[in-house]
Design a protein around this motif. Sequence first.
Motif, PDB file in Angstrom:
ATOM      1  N   ALA A 106       0.803  -1.152   0.138  1.00 47.37           N
ATOM      2  CA  ALA A 106       0.011   0.018  -0.053  1.00 47.37           C
ATOM      3  C   ALA A 106       1.017   1.141  -0.109  1.00 47.37           C
ATOM      4  CB  ALA A 106      -0.918   0.129   1.365  1.00 47.37           C
ATOM      5  N   SER A 107       0.327   2.380  -0.562  1.00 46.91           N
ATOM      6  CA  SER A 107       1.324   3.494  -0.759  1.00 46.91           C
ATOM      7  C   SER A 107       1.323   3.900   0.833  1.00 46.91           C
ATOM      8  CB  SER A 107       0.387   4.598  -1.240  1.00 46.91           C
ATOM      9  OG  SER A 107       1.113   5.817  -1.414  1.00 46.91           O
ATOM     10  N   GLY A 108       2.833   4.470   1.169  1.00 43.12           N
ATOM     11  CA  GLY A 108       3.079   4.815   2.403  1.00 43.12           C
ATOM     12  C   GLY A 108       3.694   3.375   3.269  1.00 43.12           C
ATOM     13  N   ASP A 109       3.474   2.307   2.888  1.00 39.18           N
ATOM     14  CA  ASP A 109       4.275   1.265   3.674  1.00 39.18           C
ATOM     15  C   ASP A 109       5.663   1.193   3.738  1.00 39.18           C
ATOM     16  OD1 ASP A 109       1.601  -0.039   3.914  1.00 39.18           O
ATOM     17  OD2 ASP A 109       1.636  -1.676   2.660  1.00 39.18           O
ATOM     18  N   LEU A 110       6.184   0.865   4.804  1.00 41.35           N
ATOM     19  CA  LEU A 110       7.564   0.869   4.961  1.00 41.35           C
ATOM     20  C   LEU A 110       7.659  -0.806   4.320  1.00 41.35           C
ATOM     21  CD1 LEU A 110       8.595   2.320   8.283  1.00 41.35           C
ATOM     22  CD2 LEU A 110       9.192   3.147   5.815  1.00 41.35           C
ATOM     23  N   ILE A 111       8.737  -0.885   3.295  1.00 43.95           N
ATOM     24  CA  ILE A 111       9.148  -2.155   2.651  1.00 43.95           C
ATOM     25  C   ILE A 111      10.292  -2.536   2.737  1.00 43.95           C
ATOM     26  CG2 ILE A 111       7.005  -2.208   1.217  1.00 43.95           C
ATOM     27  CD1 ILE A 111       8.608  -1.086  -0.983  1.00 43.95           C
ATOM     28  N   THR A 112      10.883  -3.667   2.236  1.00 51.49           N
ATOM     29  CA  THR A 112      12.186  -4.040   2.114  1.00 51.49           C
ATOM     30  C   THR A 112      12.445  -4.067   0.697  1.00 51.49           C
ATOM     31  OG1 THR A 112      12.183  -5.298   4.145  1.00 51.49           O
ATOM     32  CG2 THR A 112      13.839  -5.913   2.685  1.00 51.49           C
ATOM     33  N   LEU A 113      13.260  -3.515   0.085  1.00 58.83           N
ATOM     34  CA  LEU A 113      13.776  -3.696  -1.362  1.00 58.83           C
ATOM     35  C   LEU A 113      14.943  -4.487  -1.214  1.00 58.83           C
ATOM     36  CD1 LEU A 113      13.789  -0.113  -2.750  1.00 58.83           C
ATOM     37  CD2 LEU A 113      12.075  -1.876  -2.950  1.00 58.83           C
ATOM     38  N   THR A 114      14.821  -5.523  -2.228  1.00 61.20           N
ATOM     39  CA  THR A 114      16.328  -6.364  -2.333  1.00 61.20           C
ATOM     40  C   THR A 114      16.610  -6.300  -3.883  1.00 61.20           C
ATOM     41  OG1 THR A 114      15.104  -7.919  -0.829  1.00 61.20           O
ATOM     42  CG2 THR A 114      16.637  -8.715  -2.092  1.00 61.20           C
ATOM     43  N   TYR A 115      17.965  -6.048  -3.953  1.00 59.15           N
ATOM     44  CA  TYR A 115      18.825  -6.216  -5.369  1.00 59.15           C
ATOM     45  C   TYR A 115      19.456  -7.531  -5.134  1.00 59.15           C
ATOM     46  CZ  TYR A 115      21.870  -4.926  -8.753  1.00 59.15           C
ATOM     47  OH  TYR A 115      22.734  -4.836 -10.243  1.00 59.15           O
ATOM     48  N   GLU A 116      19.203  -8.230  -6.256  1.00 60.26           N
ATOM     49  CA  GLU A 116      20.064  -9.508  -6.334  1.00 60.26           C
ATOM     50  C   GLU A 116      20.843  -9.539  -7.551  1.00 60.26           C
ATOM     51  OE1 GLU A 116      19.093 -14.440  -5.457  1.00 60.26           O
ATOM     52  OE2 GLU A 116      17.576 -12.922  -5.033  1.00 60.26           O
ATOM     53  N   ALA A 117      22.129  -9.992  -7.809  1.00 62.31           N
ATOM     54  CA  ALA A 117      22.840  -9.973  -8.927  1.00 62.31           C
ATOM     55  C   ALA A 117      24.044 -10.907  -8.645  1.00 62.31           C
ATOM     56  CB  ALA A 117      23.009  -8.865  -9.774  1.00 62.31           C
TER      57      ALA A 117
END
Length: 179
Positions: A106-117
């Motif tokens: 939802a807009s405004g949620d605190l989330i975890t972004l993951t970058y994998e390479a």
Amino acid sequence: QQVARRAGLDWANAQGIRRIVVRSGASGGGSAAPAQRGNVDVLTYARSLSSGEIVQPEDLIWAKLAVAPADAPDDAAEIIGLEARRPLRAGSAVSSRDVSAPQVIASGDLITLTYEADGMVLTVKAKAKGRATVGEAFEAENLTSRRTVLAVAVGPGQAAVGPAADLLMASPALRYAQR
């Protein structure tokens, strides 16, 4: 047999079949199938659902109704795990337009972004700037750098960026079921 005869078919019914249930018919030319009429088996809601609730297996039952919606699903599995778009009343016929993929960000949620390479995994906290369902792209603001990036939702509070996000956007639609 009477219905078959009226339709111009000669059917002996050697097996003694007493009941045939037809849940959907073929539709020609890509147009929507007409609503079925008569005493037909239709998927219905076993209980009333509020807007935003996830449809569970126990929420659906087959019942006989006078009319089936043109977009009535053939299988309960098509509806289970989806989110009610509006309040749904117990006993009413299920329609595909009643439900949609559930919102996991939802807009405004605190989330975890993951970058994998290349065997490397980096995670960072971000704030969602839009809503998303699984597999859907949205903008997120990195809380450390304050940069806005395009991310793809992978589950509740989780999103991917970089090559993994590109693969998710290129893959067929995903479904998230809360069970």
